[in-house]
Scaffold this active site. Sequence first.
Site, short mmCIF file in Angstrom:
data_model
loop_
_atom_site.label_atom_id
_atom_site.label_comp_id
_atom_site.label_asym_id
_atom_site.label_seq_id
_atom_site.Cartn_x
_atom_site.Cartn_y
_atom_site.Cartn_z
N CYS A 43 0.82 -1.22 0.00
CA CYS A 43 0.00 0.00 0.00
C CYS A 43 0.85 1.27 0.00
O CYS A 43 0.66 2.16 -0.81
CB CYS A 43 -0.93 -0.02 1.21
N CYS A 48 -1.28 1.66 -3.21
CA CYS A 48 -2.30 2.71 -3.07
C CYS A 48 -1.75 4.14 -2.99
O CYS A 48 -2.24 5.03 -3.70
CB CYS A 48 -3.12 2.48 -1.80
N LYS A 51 0.39 5.35 -6.01
CA LYS A 51 -0.57 5.35 -7.14
C LYS A 51 -1.46 6.59 -7.08
O LYS A 51 -1.65 7.29 -8.07
CB LYS A 51 -1.41 4.06 -7.07
N TYR A 180 -8.71 -3.39 -11.46
CA TYR A 180 -8.32 -2.15 -10.80
C TYR A 180 -7.01 -1.58 -11.35
O TYR A 180 -6.94 -0.42 -11.75
CB TYR A 180 -8.06 -2.41 -9.31
N GLU A 184 -6.58 1.76 -13.64
CA GLU A 184 -6.03 2.95 -12.96
C GLU A 184 -4.77 3.44 -13.68
O GLU A 184 -4.62 4.64 -13.93
CB GLU A 184 -5.73 2.62 -11.49
N HIS A 439 -26.59 21.59 -1.47
CA HIS A 439 -26.70 22.17 -2.80
C HIS A 439 -25.69 23.30 -2.99
O HIS A 439 -25.47 24.06 -2.07
CB HIS A 439 -28.13 22.72 -2.97
N GLU A 444 -25.90 15.40 -4.14
CA GLU A 444 -27.30 15.65 -3.79
C GLU A 444 -28.25 14.80 -4.63
O GLU A 444 -29.39 14.56 -4.25
CB GLU A 444 -27.66 17.13 -3.88
P1 NDP Z 1 -8.03 -7.63 -10.55
O1 NDP Z 1 -8.48 -8.93 -10.02
O2 NDP Z 1 -8.78 -6.38 -10.21
O3 NDP Z 1 -7.96 -7.70 -12.13
C1 NDP Z 1 -7.21 -8.69 -12.78
C2 NDP Z 1 -7.52 -8.57 -14.25
O4 NDP Z 1 -6.64 -9.42 -14.96
C3 NDP Z 1 -8.93 -9.02 -14.60
O5 NDP Z 1 -9.42 -8.17 -15.58
C4 NDP Z 1 -8.72 -10.44 -15.11
O6 NDP Z 1 -9.68 -10.81 -16.05
C5 NDP Z 1 -7.39 -10.30 -15.78
N1 NDP Z 1 -6.66 -11.56 -15.86
C6 NDP Z 1 -6.43 -12.46 -14.88
N2 NDP Z 1 -5.69 -13.48 -15.34
C7 NDP Z 1 -5.45 -13.22 -16.64
C8 NDP Z 1 -4.74 -13.91 -17.66
N3 NDP Z 1 -4.12 -15.06 -17.41
N4 NDP Z 1 -4.68 -13.36 -18.89
C9 NDP Z 1 -5.29 -12.19 -19.14
N5 NDP Z 1 -5.98 -11.48 -18.21
C10 NDP Z 1 -6.06 -12.00 -16.98
O7 NDP Z 1 -6.49 -7.54 -10.13
P2 NDP Z 1 -5.45 -6.34 -10.15
O8 NDP Z 1 -4.16 -6.97 -10.43
O9 NDP Z 1 -5.91 -5.23 -10.98
O10 NDP Z 1 -5.50 -5.85 -8.63
C11 NDP Z 1 -5.32 -6.81 -7.57
C12 NDP Z 1 -6.18 -6.45 -6.41
O11 NDP Z 1 -5.61 -5.34 -5.73
C13 NDP Z 1 -7.60 -5.98 -6.76
O12 NDP Z 1 -8.47 -7.06 -6.91
C14 NDP Z 1 -7.95 -5.13 -5.60
O13 NDP Z 1 -8.47 -5.93 -4.58
C15 NDP Z 1 -6.62 -4.54 -5.17
N6 NDP Z 1 -6.49 -3.15 -5.67
C16 NDP Z 1 -7.32 -2.21 -5.18
C17 NDP Z 1 -7.23 -0.90 -5.62
C18 NDP Z 1 -8.17 0.11 -5.09
O14 NDP Z 1 -8.75 -0.11 -4.03
N7 NDP Z 1 -8.37 1.22 -5.78
C19 NDP Z 1 -6.22 -0.49 -6.60
C20 NDP Z 1 -5.40 -1.57 -7.05
C21 NDP Z 1 -5.53 -2.85 -6.60
P3 NDP Z 1 -11.11 -11.45 -15.63
O15 NDP Z 1 -11.96 -10.32 -15.20
O16 NDP Z 1 -11.57 -12.08 -16.91
O17 NDP Z 1 -10.83 -12.45 -14.57
#
Ligand code: NDP
Length: 463
Positions: A43, A48, A51, A180, A184, A439, A444
């Site tokens: 984080c 976080c 980022k 995510y 982002e 407002h 709102e």
């Molecule tokens: P996510 O789980 O959000 O997204 C992973 C993405 O990668 C999905 O779109 C998934 O597709 C895709 N994917 C997974 N495996 C493959 C593959 N083999 N080939 C191609 N695409 C693939 O993970 P992130 O890495 O973005 O983030 C990890 C975690 O960190 C998040 O789930 C969240 O909990 C946390 N996080 C939170 C943030 C916040 O609060 N703002 C910011 C950043 C991270 P599919 O949907 O088809 O499975």
Amino acid sequence: MAKFDYDLFVIGGGSGGVRAGRLTAALGKKVAIAEEYRYGGTCVIRGCIPKKLMVYASHFSEEFEAARAFGWTLGDASFNWDTLINNKDVEVDRLEGLYQKGLNSAGAEVLETRAELVGPNEVYLVAQDKTVSAEKIMIATGGTPSRMPELPGSELCIASDEVFDLKTLPKKIVINGGGYIALEFACIFAGLGSDVTVVYRGEEILRGFDDDLRENLHLEMVAKGIEVLCMTEFKSVSKGSGGRKALTLDNGAVIEADEVMLAVGRGPMTNSLGLEKAGVETDKRGFIKVDEFSKTSSDAVWAVGDVTNRVALTPVAIHESMCFIQTEYKDNPTSPDHDLIATAVFTQPEIGTVGLSEGGAAKKYAALDVYRAHFRPLKNTISGSSQKMLMKIIVDAKSDLVLGVHILGPDAGEMAQTLGIALKTGAKKADFDRTMAVHPTAAEEFVTMYQPTYRVVNGERQQ
Ligand code: NDP
């Protein structure tokens, strides 16, 4: 003489571990915490916080544009990557220091070493080459980005760990994933001036979120010039011309880019941790299995945060640690509450959400009332931006209970945080209606949408 060297030994100095170590030490317990990299964890060091600083940086390009419509005359604006990265590093260093200071002031022993389990109550400290014992051990080692070893050329790609320290701003970047991190960073780089392509394997980005938000975010990102390729996968990556990378997609297209980033999920950091020596079991994906009190299959070992397969968010890891303290040191068994967690995706526009999506609610409730507002926020009436704001309230038609709220637009995360309180207290739509509006704000809308936009009955939308 004490049976163990420590009451609690924490492995991992991130959000979950530091909270457990600090609060347990403050109770007068003998605590040590070990971190092999940097205190603050994902984080603070490479997640976080840096980022969000980069998100702020990337917003300025739009703000400069909007400023003209508000009467400002600006000179030529230019962006310096080194300045951003250096200033980000200063802040990250400061926060890392604060984490260590908090632990020290609470009386915890702060160790800079890799620590591995060598028995149910024993930890080997690599830097010190010594084994210590503890009555309880907490594993809070977090997660690490998936690197797609099966992808030819994956070693040429970066992941979120590296993205914060790139030497230069990439002119062209391709990002794999639709979650995510992928989205982002797509918006961060686009805002800073990079040419960005997102490659996502599914039909629509942000699986699991409300469909309306997914579709509208996709449209807004495209409107900002980000290329979003759905139903597309990486096939291979190789060295391209002039130090660039050549990415081949499954449809045969080849894209050359300065950086290719993998943002395809995260896995647990359990490598060589000695889990088997302490009798700690993992699931098929390697996440540590825990019960409702974060206890592992070993009687003396607990695990919190991303190393377990629950909800991978900083506040969740912190909450799990606080529940552990209630249960183990305050005689108040408390299991973490993972229901109704508000979350934000810091894209541009931002997403804020809490509770069930329309699709998710339709699977559980026979009839839903959906309140939906899609409008141009006041600032954009003269800023020149065509970006709209989307707000939705999902209500159980029978009980009037608010099941979910979803926001796409400026400050969506801030709104989701406060709306999360209302949903947690079981707010009904009637409670929203009797709340006076602030407002003029965008928020709102949440208390002035008196009539449902449509009803969903048995999963079918009615007008
Ligand atoms: P996510 O789980 O959000 O997204 C992973 C993405 O990668 C999905 O779109 C998934 O597709 C895709 N994917 C997974 N495996 C493959 C593959 N083999 N080939 C191609 N695409 C693939 O993970 P992130 O890495 O973005 O983030 C990890 C975690 O960190 C998040 O789930 C969240 O909990 C946390 N996080 C939170 C943030 C916040 O609060 N703002 C910011 C950043 C991270 P599919 O949907 O088809 O499975």
